[in-house]
Design a protein around this motif. Structure first.
Motif, PDB file in Angstrom:
ATOM      1  N   VAL B 471     -17.458 -33.833 -20.539  1.00 17.44           N
ATOM      2  CA  VAL B 471     -17.795 -32.412 -20.604  1.00 17.44           C
ATOM      3  C   VAL B 471     -16.586 -31.581 -20.178  1.00 17.44           C
ATOM      4  O   VAL B 471     -15.947 -31.874 -19.170  1.00 17.44           O
ATOM      5  N   VAL B 472     -16.297 -30.563 -20.950  1.00 13.97           N
ATOM      6  CA  VAL B 472     -15.189 -29.662 -20.614  1.00 13.97           C
ATOM      7  C   VAL B 472     -15.621 -28.233 -20.893  1.00 13.97           C
ATOM      8  O   VAL B 472     -16.292 -27.979 -21.898  1.00 13.97           O
ATOM      9  N   SER B 473     -15.280 -27.322 -20.004  1.00 16.54           N
ATOM     10  CA  SER B 473     -15.497 -25.929 -20.368  1.00 16.54           C
ATOM     11  C   SER B 473     -14.141 -25.271 -20.643  1.00 16.54           C
ATOM     12  O   SER B 473     -13.146 -25.534 -19.956  1.00 16.54           O
ATOM     13  N   THR B 483     -12.886 -25.861 -16.582  1.00 13.46           N
ATOM     14  CA  THR B 483     -13.265 -26.962 -15.682  1.00 13.46           C
ATOM     15  C   THR B 483     -13.378 -28.230 -16.493  1.00 13.46           C
ATOM     16  O   THR B 483     -13.605 -28.205 -17.701  1.00 13.46           O
ATOM     17  N   GLY B 484     -13.244 -29.333 -15.772  1.00  9.24           N
ATOM     18  CA  GLY B 484     -13.337 -30.629 -16.422  1.00  9.24           C
ATOM     19  C   GLY B 484     -11.975 -31.074 -16.880  1.00  9.24           C
ATOM     20  O   GLY B 484     -10.981 -30.485 -16.497  1.00  9.24           O
ATOM     21  N   ASP B 486     -15.047 -33.554 -17.095  1.00  9.34           N
ATOM     22  CA  ASP B 486     -15.882 -34.395 -16.232  1.00  9.34           C
ATOM     23  C   ASP B 486     -16.382 -35.563 -17.062  1.00  9.34           C
ATOM     24  O   ASP B 486     -16.890 -35.357 -18.175  1.00  9.34           O
ATOM     25  N   ILE B 552     -18.961 -32.957 -24.987  1.00  3.58           N
ATOM     26  CA  ILE B 552     -19.600 -31.645 -25.005  1.00  3.58           C
ATOM     27  C   ILE B 552     -18.587 -30.604 -24.556  1.00  3.58           C
ATOM     28  O   ILE B 552     -18.072 -30.664 -23.439  1.00  3.58           O
ATOM     29  N   LEU B 553     -18.287 -29.688 -25.472  1.00  2.00           N
ATOM     30  CA  LEU B 553     -17.354 -28.610 -25.142  1.00  2.00           C
ATOM     31  C   LEU B 553     -18.152 -27.337 -24.938  1.00  2.00           C
ATOM     32  O   LEU B 553     -19.069 -27.045 -25.703  1.00  2.00           O
ATOM     33  N   MET B 554     -17.800 -26.584 -23.902  1.00  2.00           N
ATOM     34  CA  MET B 554     -18.519 -25.331 -23.660  1.00  2.00           C
ATOM     35  C   MET B 554     -17.513 -24.206 -23.594  1.00  2.00           C
ATOM     36  O   MET B 554     -16.527 -24.284 -22.865  1.00  2.00           O
ATOM     37  N   GLU B 555     -17.802 -23.170 -24.324  1.00  2.00           N
ATOM     38  CA  GLU B 555     -16.919 -22.020 -24.218  1.00  2.00           C
ATOM     39  C   GLU B 555     -17.518 -21.062 -23.204  1.00  2.00           C
ATOM     40  O   GLU B 555     -18.693 -20.717 -23.279  1.00  2.00           O
ATOM     41  N   VAL B 556     -16.725 -20.673 -22.245  1.00  2.00           N
ATOM     42  CA  VAL B 556     -17.259 -19.798 -21.183  1.00  2.00           C
ATOM     43  C   VAL B 556     -16.631 -18.419 -21.321  1.00  2.00           C
ATOM     44  O   VAL B 556     -15.436 -18.309 -21.561  1.00  2.00           O
TER      45      VAL B 556
END
Lengths: 556, 556
Positions: B471-473, B483-484, B486, B552-556
């Motif tokens: 997981v990376v944001s 972050t990440g 992880d 899982i990539l998250m855009e913050v």
């Protein structure tokens, strides 16, 4: 020395092989000497997801490494030699075994690039190996692989006999059992303990001779009109020789497929255990240059193993061979319990492809390599040990073997049905039990022992119900959800058609999480358990399933 | 009407039961009428991780629902009635069956709260059911459950006979086969097609009589000194009656454990199929009020099923019963292929606990409910059909049954070894094959058909190698990692001892991802595949394993 007055007791124990079929590893310890007999693997049970092999946990031997004098091998089957590459990363002692046995060990060590690290000493039935207070001698037996030996460990308290795997085959192919030598060992009256093969203790009578199998196979080969495809255990070199002989008598060329089969043919021919006329062995790619009734193919896959040659041929996915309607397929083996369904499936596919399938429960084309009740009683009668330990078998086989021993006059109190790690301490006067550590080590890929119960439990959970991953990124200064929750699932439900389920779950998680944040809850474990509390019952109610829920919180 | 000149052909096909054991469901279609015979489930194969049951895909029947007149049940076994609660969510027609059969169906529908939605009509061997152009009559057979029937569908082109499961038991317990009626059907010379049970076609001779089993059990019960624990199939009501009779003769009370066993005892007593004197049935909680030699316990678990009563008793985890050394355990059943290992394990535990275990391959305490070769040939000789379709069996059983049919004079060209979905179109002159859709539907929890190949493939992957979640944001405006990464794993390696592996992997992912971001790559699929490219070979090299990688990539 030998025969002198002793103050010590002989310790006999197994690191593997008691209460199970496989990973045979027996030890005889006397004062500062340990002799190991065999070093086998076991195939994983159904629930051991992803595990390739199981080997004994030998921490006791590692702790007592200075005492170990040798590993003696009774024969070259996997359940007797297969753990060597793994065990010899932990201990290293000279290995003694027959020529074929060591040939197979060598090939195995080469695969692990360890062939230069291990000392191997070829022996025959006449070899004597003197250690310090102990000495090892051997006797020839019959089994489904050449060079099978029984072991005699001479101790100051008398002899300890290990039969290896054996049958009493009166008309064997290859070596004959040394009946005289075995009888003389018993007649000496100085056998402290016998460890004897229990695999077929539940079968009544005498096991069929390998010679009869040869005749059965010749019969089928003679009658066949098209090609013959024969599957059997690669290690059964006697069987392979008999198949080659049948092919020769019927003017058929022989082609070999399957990695382990090719390896055994190479080693077997090199060492003179498989003999065939020049030019008889042909490349599988050239079989179409011969008439169908001039071809016999020997292959692996008699146990329906998913990647083996016969399985591929049956399902039409083998590169070089597919089934023609006139083909005769001979499965010269019995299915081992866990493999029944795979074997049935292979047979079904062969029938569908139009082959004539010849099976061992109808024709005399397979015999076990293990002696049945009468043979086991004959061995007990020959050896007449003071103490008897049935080995090689599940509990009920050991128990049945123990009953046979009572029938031939061994006192019930002198029979020990033991577990791995249980130690029989004994001398000429008395015997008692104690314990050392024993256990299992799982092999997965190149990892030795890095998969244990927790990993297996997770694999089982994932296998049964799949997985949902919930990811959220949080701004913990302001107790706010930044992105997510994103829910991703695998092995749980079809994604198409389940969008609304996932949407509802997302909504529920978001609500509950926001409520928790509004209460200024900071602890991640608490936030995670809040999420679990809402999602688990929701999913179970909707689907009747309990997927693994993996919640990942990220602070940004 | 019947017998009048017809312009149509009879269509015979299976939605399930051909080329397999289980999910039996056969159809006879004529013009605008379809009669369904049986509606069974199948237990999942090894690789169907997490699946509870398999049922037929009946889309063809759903599309032709208006034609369906009835579901006729031959008997009450799961592979003949088990799919009803699932299938009747898709179609709904009157169900006809014997009283016990319907009793079992009713209990099943109650569990699914569907008992009020389905019309059930009890029948006997003398019932006639007239439809429009078709008519159904029945004949009594012997099988391992009472109320077993064969079915005759009368069509303008002649009769279609479905034997159900049967054996010819000359000394049955309960009903006798209607030999005369069966012979008359054949003698009429107007049998268009026979569909006959192939389960035991590979066994030579005549199947043992149920009466012999009763004598065998009585023998064992008579000799036993301690308690008796007997496991058998719950549905084998004849067997249960014989066990009760043996207990009565030896002055033993009977206690029953296991949910399905209790259910059958309730239904069986209610309908009069199990008869026992007042006060003989005792509560399992009260067995200790009786001397050991006055107790006989009947339980489930003859197949070593992990949660069944005998399995729990063997492993010492049953609430009310544990093994005493003088106990005699009778397993009055044979292990079904896939269950061999579980049964062995149970037997081993029983032996270890000190019980005396009585098995069916040594004593006459179990008989199959299916006829062997001679019985199958007798049925063929009675019925003398124009066309023959072997049913109920894997391909090789159907094939073997076909050979038996040829031996009694059925023309090879009139024998059809079919697959599910294959349609035999036939009339008095000729027959030819066509196809309708057939397939399988998987049941997992409360989900019907929401688990398919992709989900199963993922479960297999997860089972074998476990999972890594990465997981990376990201801040995609500035192409920065927030972050990440992880990395979390499950079912892959022990976390302890693998910290450095995970750390190294994290580092590699971070590097590669930052490089990609530096190149201003925006597409998430591209970023994910960059991560996969670096992590997969790294993990494989280090561990020899291929865990599922979920990024899982998250855009913050």
């Amino acid at each position: 020395m030998l025969g002198g007055k002793s103050l010590s007791d002989v310790k006999i124990f197994a690191m593997g092989g008691l209460g199970e079929i496989g990973k045979n590893m027996y030890c005889v310890e006397y004062e500062d000497e340990i002799i190991i007999i065999d070093c086998g693997v076991k195939f994983p049970e159904n629930e051991m997801f992803g595990i390739d092999l199981v080997i004994p946990d030998i921490s006791y031997l590692v702790d007592n490494q200075h005492k170990i004098k040798a590993l003696l091998l009774t024969h070259g089957h996997e359940d007797h030699i297969g753990a060597i590459p793994y065990i010899f990363k932990q201990i290293n002692v000279p290995i003694y075994g027959g020529r074929l046995t060591l040939g197979l060990v060598k090939a195995k060590l080469e695969e692990h690039r360890m062939q230069n690290d291990v000392k191997m000493i070829p022996i025959s039935e006449d070899t004597e190996i003197p250690f310090n207070r102990l000495k090892a001698t051997f006797f020839r037996t019959n089994h489904s692989i050449p060079d099978s030996l029984g072991v005699v460990i001479h101790t100051p308290e008398g002899m300890v006999i290990h039969t290896g795997d054996f049958k009493f085959d009166m008309t064997p192919v290859g070596q004959t059992t040394e009946y005289g030598k075995i009888a003389r060992i018993g007649a000496s009256g100085d056998v402290l303990a016998l460890l004897s093969d229990s695999t077929n203790s539940e079968r009544y009578g005498f096991t069929m001779s390998e010679r009869t199998v040869g005749e059965g196979i010749l019969d089928v080969v003679r009658k066949a009109r098209g090609r013959i495809i024969l599957a059997t255990f690669a290690s059964n070199v006697h069987r392979l020789q008999q198949v080659v002989d049948a092919a020769e008598q019927c003017n058929r060329k022989v082609a070999v497929i399957g990695r382990s089969m090719e390896k055994v043919f190479m080693i077997g021919q090199e060492l003179g255990y498989i003999q065939m006329p020049e030019g008889m062995l042909i490349d599988i790619k050239h079989i179409d240059n011969y008439a169908d009734n001039q071809v016999l193919i020997i292959c692996t896959g008699s146990q329906g193993e998913p990647m083996a040659a016969l399985t591929r041929i049956a399902s039409g996915s083998h590169r070089n061979v597919s089934i023609y309607p006139e083909d005769t397929v001979i499965i010269s083996a019995s299915p081992i319990p866990g493999n029944t369904i795979n074997v049935s499936r292979t047979i079904d596919k062969l029938y569908r492809a139009g082959a004539n399938v010849v099976l061992s429960h109808v024709f005399d084309i397979h015999a076990s390599g293990h002696g049945s009740s009468e043979e086991l009683m004959l061995m007990l009668s020959f050896i007449r040990p003071k103490y008897f330990i049935p080995i090689h078998g599940e509990y009920r086989m050991l128990k049945t073997h123990a009953k046979l021993a009572q029938q031939v006059g061994i006192d019930e109190s002198n029979i020990f049905i033991m577990d791995n790690g249980e130690v029989l301490n004994c001398n000429r006067e008395k015997a008692w039990l104690s314990k050392v550590h024993a256990g299992i080590v799982l092999i997965d890929g190149s990892g030795i022992g890095d998969v244990g119960n927790i990993v297996l439990r997770d694999r089982k959970h994932l296998a049964e119900d799949g997985l949902m991953v919930v990811v959220v990124s949080l701004d913990m200064k302001n107790f706010k959800i930044l992105t997510g929750p994103d829910i991703v699932s695998r092995g749980f439900v079809y994604v198409r058609g389940s969008e609304s389920l996932i949407q509802e779950a997302t909504l529920l998680v978001r609500q509950r999480l926001q409520e928790a944040l509004d209460k200024k809850i900071k602890e991640w474990s608490e936030l995670k358990s809040q999420i679990n509390e809402v999602i688990k019952p929701f999913i179970y109610e909707k689907t009747g399933r309990n997927p693994m829920i993996l919640t990942i919180l990220m602070e940004v």
